[in-house]
Write a protein that holds these residues in place. Structure first.
Motif, PDB file in Angstrom:
ATOM      1  N   THR A 157       0.822  -1.216   0.000  1.00 44.29           N
ATOM      2  CA  THR A 157       0.000   0.000   0.000  1.00 44.29           C
ATOM      3  C   THR A 157       0.852   1.260   0.000  1.00 44.29           C
ATOM      4  OG1 THR A 157      -1.757  -1.182   1.163  1.00 44.29           O
ATOM      5  CG2 THR A 157      -1.817   1.214   1.237  1.00 44.29           C
ATOM      6  N   ALA A 158       1.917   1.272   0.786  1.00 40.09           N
ATOM      7  CA  ALA A 158       2.759   2.468   0.872  1.00 40.09           C
ATOM      8  C   ALA A 158       3.381   2.811  -0.473  1.00 40.09           C
ATOM      9  CB  ALA A 158       3.837   2.265   1.926  1.00 40.09           C
ATOM     10  N   ALA A 159       3.810   1.790  -1.203  1.00 41.71           N
ATOM     11  CA  ALA A 159       4.434   2.014  -2.504  1.00 41.71           C
ATOM     12  C   ALA A 159       3.405   2.142  -3.617  1.00 41.71           C
ATOM     13  CB  ALA A 159       5.404   0.880  -2.820  1.00 41.71           C
ATOM     14  N   GLY A 160       2.165   1.723  -3.357  1.00 39.49           N
ATOM     15  CA  GLY A 160       1.127   1.791  -4.373  1.00 39.49           C
ATOM     16  C   GLY A 160       1.377   0.888  -5.555  1.00 39.49           C
ATOM     17  N   GLN A 161       1.969  -0.275  -5.304  1.00 46.73           N
ATOM     18  CA  GLN A 161       2.248  -1.210  -6.393  1.00 46.73           C
ATOM     19  C   GLN A 161       2.394  -2.635  -5.847  1.00 46.73           C
ATOM     20  OE1 GLN A 161       6.047  -0.605  -8.320  1.00 46.73           O
ATOM     21  NE2 GLN A 161       7.151  -0.345  -6.394  1.00 46.73           N
ATOM     22  N   TRP A 162       2.390  -3.579  -6.776  1.00 43.67           N
ATOM     23  CA  TRP A 162       2.686  -4.964  -6.439  1.00 43.67           C
ATOM     24  C   TRP A 162       4.185  -5.100  -6.234  1.00 43.67           C
ATOM     25  CZ3 TRP A 162      -1.426  -7.895  -5.489  1.00 43.67           C
ATOM     26  CH2 TRP A 162      -2.644  -7.584  -6.112  1.00 43.67           C
ATOM     27  N   VAL A 163       4.580  -5.866  -5.238  1.00 39.67           N
ATOM     28  CA  VAL A 163       5.993  -6.131  -4.973  1.00 39.67           C
ATOM     29  C   VAL A 163       6.224  -7.632  -5.043  1.00 39.67           C
ATOM     30  CG1 VAL A 163       7.840  -6.047  -3.250  1.00 39.67           C
ATOM     31  CG2 VAL A 163       6.377  -4.057  -3.610  1.00 39.67           C
ATOM     32  N   MET A 164       7.234  -8.027  -5.787  1.00 40.36           N
ATOM     33  CA  MET A 164       7.621  -9.426  -5.917  1.00 40.36           C
ATOM     34  C   MET A 164       8.941  -9.654  -5.186  1.00 40.36           C
ATOM     35  SD  MET A 164       8.869 -11.517  -9.341  1.00 40.36           S
ATOM     36  CE  MET A 164       7.336 -11.345 -10.243  1.00 40.36           C
ATOM     37  N   ALA A 165       8.974 -10.651  -4.307  1.00 40.77           N
ATOM     38  CA  ALA A 165      10.222 -11.147  -3.727  1.00 40.77           C
ATOM     39  C   ALA A 165      10.605 -12.395  -4.502  1.00 40.77           C
ATOM     40  CB  ALA A 165      10.046 -11.462  -2.248  1.00 40.77           C
TER      41      ALA A 165
END
Length: 546
Positions: free
Chosen positions: A199-207
């Motif tokens: 939410t903070a970055a406003g995007q999907w994050v992939m590890a």
């Protein structure tokens, strides 16, 4: 998800062998078959409170997501044999995390390769554009493994693809533009994407696991990915290849709103008791970069690791996405085996099971930040015939076989709380036995300050020299004069959650005949049972509960 022995020099012979596979079992059962008969789940060593496929090979749990009242569980699956082979995604669903409905295979290998491990999300805002009729699609993100590229000696034979479903996960369509994340890194081990919305970055994050590090990628739409940062080349254990990451926030229990990010990383080999295992890191994630908390950093320097489970049989576990906010739990499940011997354990119709689902919580302990593991509360519905064990020193040495309900090999649960004197060197815990003289022990050694598991006499281990040897040890995280043991015992496994889940230890074993005797044991002085409860547990499978 790692190929067996992938770390060693050449995989060509292994891939050739496993791709062809040994002779398939005489009876091949479709994992999605509605005919899960009593015979299917009454074979020797068959778990009764753990998920396992009706037949054939399973390893890593994949794509766990909660959607529309259902917990989805996908898993690495080879439907043609009981040893590892070309990977598919098996599929099951549950409304309570306990009882599972087998569904047909969700994803099959194709011209781009085998379907290795990954994750799934509910695309609530249809950022991918793959939803229909205003409904949020389920999107699976997974690794393609191209065996032809590997045999040719290429470095780019692992890359990421996506698939989507618009009918509650019953049917899946692979994205026509796959791969969505090609491999131009020069790193062969480039796999196991775990995706979440930040939410903070406003995007999907992939590890994503990339050999000896975790690479983070960002996307607005689950299709177009940009590299954000890397973590880990100089922190944690690197005795084996890194894989199966998971990144998530956890509130610090009792810390008035404090929250940290936890990064889970599996490694094979290199676990503290041998073979494969799962380490973790505690820190901050700003939407781009993960940074270990300074107070945690000293525990993960000089090739040290902090481990989620010190037993030998909890690997490649990750957590469910999409859990409703009103629930708020971080729910985890792992593969209950070890790459050191998974392909040869003595089960005939199927191979491998999963741990029970667990809730993960973060605590500040005398050792620093630590992730605790506890069985999910939903498992309590399996309890029957509760009994109590009297307080006292004599109760720490007593048989319990007659206190549990028949059949004698039914799964069991014990909650035990002990008091130790300051100078106690006692060794105590729970012993399982059978008429063949085979014995399994699990408990605590006050002299060394370690929990232990001893399966050296729990049945023949001729199938693998790696299965027995030194005792599996787990350090005690908490201090104080009280020690608690919470045990879940199935036909061929034991899971220990000690000191409220501060230390977890998971082990499998294969006695010649089911253990049908159980007792508490104590060796040495200065230990007293304060409280004990026991339960017989019913089977999770249809028509097998008593």
């Amino acid at each position: 998800m790692e190929l067996p022995l992938l770390r060693f020099a050449s995989c060509f012979a292994l891939i050739t062998l496993l791709a062809c596979g040994p002779t398939a079992p005489e009876e091949v059962v479709d994992a999605g078959s509605s005919e899960v008969s009593e015979a299917t789940y009454q074979e020797p060593h068959r778990p009764q409170i753990h998920f396992s496929p009706p037949a054939n090979w399973m390893n890593d749990p994949n794509g766990m997501v909660y959607h529309d009242g259902e917990y989805h569980l996908f898993y690495q699956y080879y439907p043609d044999s009981t040893v590892w082979g070309p990977m598919h995604w098996g599929h099951a669903v549950s409304t309570d995390l306990v009882h599972w409905e087998h569904l047909p295979v969700a994803l099959y290998p194709d011209s781009l390769g085998y379907i290795f491990s990954g994750s799934a999300v509910v695309d609530n805002d249809n950022t991918s554009g793959l939803g229909q009729n205003g409904e949020a699609p389920l999107v699976a993100i997974y690794t393609y493994h191209d065996p032809e590229g590997e045999r040719a000696g290429r470095d780019d034979y692992q890359y990421q693809g996506i698939a989507y479903s618009n009918d509650r996960g019953r049917n899946w369509t692979k994205y026509e533009g796959n791969p969505v994340l090609p491999n131009n890194t020069g790193i062969r081990d480039f796999r196991d994407p775990k995706v979440s919305w930040n939410t903070a970055a406003g995007q999907w994050v992939m590890a994503l696991a990339a050999k000896d590090r975790i690479s983070f990628y960002g996307s607005d739409n689950l299709i177009d990915w940009e590299h954000l940062s890397d973590f880990g080349t100089d922190q944690g254990s690197h005795a084996g290849v890194w894989e199966c990451p998971d990144l998530f926030p956890l509130p610090v229990t009792g810390a008035n709103g404090e929250s940290k990010y936890v990064l889970i990383v599996s490694i094979n080999p290199g676990a503290p008791n041998g073979g494969s295992g799962t380490q973790y890191f505690v820190g901050e994630f700003d939407g781009t970069t993960f940074t270990v908390d300074p107070s945690f950093a000293e525990d993960v320097t000089d090739e040290q690791g902090v481990w989620l489970d010190y037993g030998r049989d909890n690997y490649a576990g990750v957590t469910w996405s999409g859990i409703p906010e009103e629930d708020g739990r971080r729910l985890f499940i792992g593969w209950m085996s070890n790459w050191a011997y998974a392909n040869v354990v003595p089960t005939e119709r199927w191979r491998s099971a999963l741990t029970v689902p667990r809730q993960l919580t973060l605590h500040q302990t005398p050792a620093g930040y630590r992730v605790f593991s506890q069985p999910v509360r939903e498992l309590e519905q399996l309890r029957t015939d509760e009994f109590t064990i009297p307080e006292g020193e004599e109760s720490a040495n007593r048989g319990l076989s007659d206190r549990f309900s028949v059949p004698a090999n039914a799964p069991k649960e014990l909650e035990l709380r002990y008091a130790l004197s300051p100078d106690s060197k006692a060794r105590f815990g729970v012993e399982l036995a059978n008429g063949k003289g085979e014995v399994y022990r699990i408990g605590y050694n006050a002299a060394s300050g370690h929990y232990f598991s001893d399966r050296n006499s729990a049945g023949p281990a001729t199938f693998s020299e790696d299965f027995v040897g030194d005792l599996e040890l787990a350090p005690r995280v908490m201090d104080g004069a009280e020690v608690s043991l919470h045990l879940l015992i199935d036909r061929a496994s034991a899971e220990l959650f000690a000191d409220g889940g501060a230390t977890a230890l998971t082990e499998i074993f294969f006695p010649t005949e089911d253990f049908n005797q159980i007792r508490l044991f104590t060796e040495g002085d200065g230990v007293r049972l304060l409280e004990g409860k026991g339960y017989t547990l019913t089977s999770i499978w249809p028509q097998l509960d008593r």
